[in-house]
Design an enzyme around this catalytic site. Structure first.
Site, PDB file in Angstrom:
ATOM      1  N   GLU A   1       0.924  -1.098  -0.008  1.00  0.00           N
ATOM      2  CA  GLU A   1       0.067  -0.042  -0.082  1.00  0.00           C
ATOM      3  C   GLU A   1       0.975   1.325   0.042  1.00  0.00           C
ATOM      4  O   GLU A   1       1.965   1.158   0.367  1.00  0.00           O
ATOM      5  CB  GLU A   1      -1.171   0.073   1.320  1.00  0.00           C
ATOM      6  CG  GLU A   1      -1.932  -1.205   1.218  1.00  0.00           C
ATOM      7  CD  GLU A   1      -2.804  -1.095   2.287  1.00  0.00           C
ATOM      8  OE1 GLU A   1      -2.798  -0.095   3.173  1.00  0.00           O
ATOM      9  OE2 GLU A   1      -3.661  -2.133   2.283  1.00  0.00           O
ATOM     10  N   PRO A   2       0.208   2.235  -0.305  1.00  0.00           N
ATOM     11  CA  PRO A   2       1.336   3.649  -0.405  1.00  0.00           C
ATOM     12  C   PRO A   2       1.981   3.746   0.998  1.00  0.00           C
ATOM     13  O   PRO A   2       3.234   4.167   0.707  1.00  0.00           O
ATOM     14  CB  PRO A   2       0.269   4.614  -0.389  1.00  0.00           C
ATOM     15  CG  PRO A   2      -1.109   4.123  -1.224  1.00  0.00           C
ATOM     16  CD  PRO A   2      -1.115   2.658  -0.771  1.00  0.00           C
TER      17      PRO A   2
ATOM     18  N   SER B   1       7.803  -2.530   3.031  1.00  0.00           N
ATOM     19  CA  SER B   1       8.387  -3.536   3.825  1.00  0.00           C
ATOM     20  C   SER B   1       7.735  -3.893   5.026  1.00  0.00           C
ATOM     21  O   SER B   1       7.510  -5.106   5.426  1.00  0.00           O
ATOM     22  CB  SER B   1       9.801  -2.775   4.135  1.00  0.00           C
ATOM     23  OG  SER B   1      10.662  -2.629   2.869  1.00  0.00           O
TER      24      SER B   1
ATOM     25  N   ILE C   1       0.798  -2.326  -7.901  1.00  0.00           N
ATOM     26  CA  ILE C   1       0.361  -3.489  -8.301  1.00  0.00           C
ATOM     27  C   ILE C   1       0.597  -4.021  -9.660  1.00  0.00           C
ATOM     28  O   ILE C   1       0.201  -3.326 -10.714  1.00  0.00           O
ATOM     29  CB  ILE C   1      -1.216  -3.610  -8.107  1.00  0.00           C
ATOM     30  CG1 ILE C   1      -1.547  -3.273  -6.478  1.00  0.00           C
ATOM     31  CG2 ILE C   1      -1.729  -5.157  -8.340  1.00  0.00           C
ATOM     32  CD1 ILE C   1      -0.592  -4.128  -5.519  1.00  0.00           C
TER      33      ILE C   1
ATOM     34  N   GLU D   1       9.029  -7.855  -3.916  1.00  0.00           N
ATOM     35  CA  GLU D   1       8.715  -9.204  -3.157  1.00  0.00           C
ATOM     36  C   GLU D   1       9.816  -8.931  -1.736  1.00  0.00           C
ATOM     37  O   GLU D   1      10.198 -10.240  -1.664  1.00  0.00           O
ATOM     38  CB  GLU D   1       8.682 -10.191  -3.940  1.00  0.00           C
ATOM     39  CG  GLU D   1       7.613 -10.244  -4.964  1.00  0.00           C
ATOM     40  CD  GLU D   1       7.188 -11.643  -5.591  1.00  0.00           C
ATOM     41  OE1 GLU D   1       7.687 -12.682  -5.070  1.00  0.00           O
ATOM     42  OE2 GLU D   1       6.655 -11.622  -6.670  1.00  0.00           O
TER      43      GLU D   1
HETATM   44  C1  LIG Z   1       7.695  -2.562 -10.346  1.00  0.00           C
HETATM   45  C2  LIG Z   1       7.400  -2.869  -9.112  1.00  0.00           C
HETATM   46  C3  LIG Z   1       6.230  -3.895  -9.176  1.00  0.00           C
HETATM   47  C4  LIG Z   1       5.383  -4.438  -8.096  1.00  0.00           C
HETATM   48  N1  LIG Z   1       4.808  -5.381  -7.742  1.00  0.00           N
HETATM   49  C5  LIG Z   1       3.967  -5.624  -6.550  1.00  0.00           C
HETATM   50  C6  LIG Z   1       2.863  -6.368  -6.602  1.00  0.00           C
HETATM   51  O1  LIG Z   1       2.401  -7.050  -7.575  1.00  0.00           O
HETATM   52  N2  LIG Z   1       2.366  -6.534  -5.336  1.00  0.00           N
HETATM   53  C7  LIG Z   1       2.594  -5.791  -4.271  1.00  0.00           C
HETATM   54  O2  LIG Z   1       1.939  -6.109  -3.119  1.00  0.00           O
HETATM   55  N3  LIG Z   1       3.694  -4.936  -4.364  1.00  0.00           N
HETATM   56  C8  LIG Z   1       4.393  -4.863  -5.424  1.00  0.00           C
HETATM   57  N4  LIG Z   1       5.435  -3.995  -5.612  1.00  0.00           N
HETATM   58  C9  LIG Z   1       6.086  -3.392  -4.027  1.00  0.00           C
HETATM   59  C10 LIG Z   1       7.108  -3.749  -3.372  1.00  0.00           C
HETATM   60  O3  LIG Z   1       6.979  -5.025  -2.974  1.00  0.00           O
HETATM   61  C11 LIG Z   1       7.738  -2.610  -2.489  1.00  0.00           C
HETATM   62  O4  LIG Z   1       8.024  -1.447  -3.411  1.00  0.00           O
HETATM   63  C12 LIG Z   1       8.915  -3.249  -1.622  1.00  0.00           C
HETATM   64  O5  LIG Z   1       8.218  -4.132  -0.755  1.00  0.00           O
HETATM   65  C13 LIG Z   1       9.268  -2.042  -0.543  1.00  0.00           C
HETATM   66  O6  LIG Z   1       8.414  -1.305  -0.347  1.00  0.00           O
HETATM   67  P1  LIG Z   1       8.588   0.398  -0.551  1.00  0.00           P
HETATM   68  O7  LIG Z   1       8.549   0.603  -1.910  1.00  0.00           O
HETATM   69  O8  LIG Z   1       7.127   0.816   0.314  1.00  0.00           O
HETATM   70  O9  LIG Z   1       9.728   0.452   0.143  1.00  0.00           O
HETATM   71  P2  LIG Z   1      10.035   1.055   1.988  1.00  0.00           P
HETATM   72  O10 LIG Z   1       9.478  -0.389   2.528  1.00  0.00           O
HETATM   73  O11 LIG Z   1       9.682   2.256   2.388  1.00  0.00           O
HETATM   74  O12 LIG Z   1      11.468   0.879   1.883  1.00  0.00           O
HETATM   75  C14 LIG Z   1      12.210   1.914   1.519  1.00  0.00           C
HETATM   76  C15 LIG Z   1      13.835   1.753   1.689  1.00  0.00           C
HETATM   77  O13 LIG Z   1      13.908   1.341   3.207  1.00  0.00           O
HETATM   78  C16 LIG Z   1      14.356  -0.061   3.356  1.00  0.00           C
HETATM   79  N5  LIG Z   1      14.037  -0.662   4.623  1.00  0.00           N
HETATM   80  C17 LIG Z   1      12.807  -0.453   5.046  1.00  0.00           C
HETATM   81  N6  LIG Z   1      12.635  -1.121   6.178  1.00  0.00           N
HETATM   82  C18 LIG Z   1      13.830  -1.458   6.620  1.00  0.00           C
HETATM   83  C19 LIG Z   1      14.391  -2.229   7.695  1.00  0.00           C
HETATM   84  N7  LIG Z   1      13.647  -2.725   8.728  1.00  0.00           N
HETATM   85  N8  LIG Z   1      15.693  -2.552   7.725  1.00  0.00           N
HETATM   86  C20 LIG Z   1      16.540  -2.088   6.777  1.00  0.00           C
HETATM   87  N9  LIG Z   1      16.070  -1.379   5.692  1.00  0.00           N
HETATM   88  C21 LIG Z   1      14.532  -1.087   5.661  1.00  0.00           C
HETATM   89  C22 LIG Z   1      14.141  -0.924   2.193  1.00  0.00           C
HETATM   90  O14 LIG Z   1      14.907  -1.892   2.114  1.00  0.00           O
HETATM   91  C23 LIG Z   1      14.249   0.448   1.051  1.00  0.00           C
HETATM   92  O15 LIG Z   1      15.612   0.326   0.867  1.00  0.00           O
HETATM   93  C24 LIG Z   1       6.103  -3.790  -6.519  1.00  0.00           C
HETATM   94  C25 LIG Z   1       7.228  -2.651  -6.706  1.00  0.00           C
HETATM   95  C26 LIG Z   1       7.672  -2.237  -7.795  1.00  0.00           C
HETATM   96  C27 LIG Z   1       8.650  -1.277  -7.965  1.00  0.00           C
END
Ligand SMILES: Cc1cc2nc3c(=O)[nH]c(=O)nc-3n(C[C@H](O)[C@H](O)[C@H](O)COP(=O)(O)OP(=O)(O)OC[C@H]3O[C@@H](n4cnc5c(N)ncnc54)[C@H](O)[C@@H]3O)c2cc1C
Length: 390
Positions: free
Chosen positions: A135-136, A140, A165, A370
């Protein structure tokens, strides 16, 4: 001089059926996928007809039961199919992996009635799936998701926004994790939502660095009503289902990463043998020969790692740690190998006239999806040292 053009990967496959399957996939990849990859990626065109062909060819339900139209293939075979598809075009390999992930909750946790009703169309009936966890404001930290499903008689009413998504807006079904109870991981339930449900809509696709042919969009659920027989698993079991799906999904990402890396290596080898500087092919220079050797070694190590994890899964043994290791190693390898491929092509590597720069842009996303590679390290460390903050 013997022809040293890159040969297809010499795969270890368990059966003649699996060997035939890989031949079929290579044929489809060569004829239907690779020729249009660069042009369609550039133009942001999703190859929907390729997914129909893959479905007709039995390639959209490979690891699932034949009883419901699946291919009943072990993961070690399914993943090598993904690798071949991703080498031809990541949008297709990753798309198949996401479709498989989206089908998992029903295949692994659905009731017999739900499986009979929905699975055949999902696994071989031409449908395309999407998996809605992020979600927005929860990426993670997925367990903090806010999309709500509220009980109303025999129905559930889903409200909220999912982000990032893959196949958002074009999918025929969405596997959606929504909050039905308390805060945290135990208040989440999984649902199977049809793509044409009233109140479901998608935003315009994100403008991405790569994989532009694969639509990634926010999906809005504005009072979407589904009956209770579309609930997958028990109330409150959704987060466990989502994580279990991701253990397998991460292996799919690892295999796709090795596909991209292999394609980048093949490109670099071909180029290095053809390009001459200082009166010799640049492949004569030890500086590049050692780069190629390191690239090939990392790829082989990555393939061995994802296959080792797949074989544990196929044997019914725990594999979550190895899946996280495979995702981490294979996607970091793809990034490094694709970057080195651009370097080996010199200035041409930096242009869109050669696919190396596309591989580099595509590899990057695999370190994020993922579970980012930071999250994979957390998962691995938990297996080694236990949960944090005890
Ligand atoms: C092209 C694309 C396709 C996708 N497809 C899907 C899909 O089909 N379905 C779906 O549900 N999602 C999907 N995603 C979402 C994807 O799984 C998330 O972008 C990913 O899980 C990271 O979440 P975030 O972008 O909110 O980053 P954040 O969670 O905000 O993380 C930002 C940074 O902080 C780091 N970080 C966060 N927490 C910690 C921690 N505890 N320790 C160390 N570092 C940390 C992360 O590693 C990252 O570098 C997709 C994303 C992209 C870009």
């Amino acid at each position: 001089m013997p022809d040293r053009a890159p040969q297809p990967v010499d795969r270890q496959l368990p059966t003649d059926e699996a060997r035939d399957l890989i031949s079929l996939v290579r044929d489809i990849a060569q004829r239907e996928i690779a020729p249009k990859a660069a042009e369609e990626e550039d133009a942001g065109i999703f190859p929907r007809e390729v997914f129909r062909l893959l479905s007709e060819s039995g390639l959209l339900g490979l690891p699932y039961d034949a009883e419901y139209g699946g291919g009943e293939q072990p993961y070690e075979v399914y993943l090598q199919v993904l690798e071949e598809l991703a080498a031809a075009r990541l949008t297709v390999g990753l798309g198949v992996s996401v479709h498989t992930l989206a089908s998992y909750a029903l295949a692994a946790y659905g009731t017999k009635e739900q499986q009979v009703e929905h699975l055949p169309a999902m696994l071989g009936g031409g449908l395309l799936g999407a998996y809605c966890l992020s979600e927005p404001s929860s990426g993670s930290d997925a367990a903090s998701l806010r999309t709500k499903a509220v009980r109303d008689g025999d129905d559930w009413v889903i409200t909220g926004t999912k982000a990032w998504i893959t196949h958002g807006g074009i999918a025929d079904f969405y596997t959606v994790m929504a909050r039905t109870g308390e805060e945290g991981p135990r208040g989440i339930t999984a649902f199977l939502v049809p793509g044409d449900a009233e109140g479901l809509s998608a935003a315009a696709p994100e403008k991405k660095m790569g994989m532009k042919g694969s639509p990634t969009a926010q999906v809005h659920f504005d009072g979407v009503r589904v009956s209770d027989d579309r609930r997958l698993g028990e109330e409150g079991q959704g987060f466990a289902i989502a994580l279990s799906a991701l253990d397998s999904g991460r292996l799919g990402i690892a295999a796709c990463a090795i596909g991209v890396a292999q394609a980048a290596l093949d490109e670099a080898v071909t180029y290095a043998r053809g390009r001459r500087q200082f009166g010799r092919p640049i492949s004569d220079f030890q500086g590049l020969r050692f780069m190629l050797a390191d690239m090939a070694t990392q790829i082989e190590a990555g393939r061995a790692l994802y296959l080792a994890a797949a074989r544990l899964r196929d044997a019914g043994r725990p594999f979550a740690k190895q899946a996280a290791m495979a995702k981490l190693h294979c996607t970091d390898t793809a990034m490094k190998v694709a970057t080195d491929a651009v370097q080996i092509l010199g200035g041409y590597g930096y242009t869109a006239d050669f696919p190396a720069e596309r591989y580099m842009r595509e590899a990057k996303v695999l370190q994020i999806v993922e579970g980012t590679n930071q999250i994979q390290r957390m998962v691995i460390a938990r297996h080694l040292a236990g949960p944090e903050g005890r």
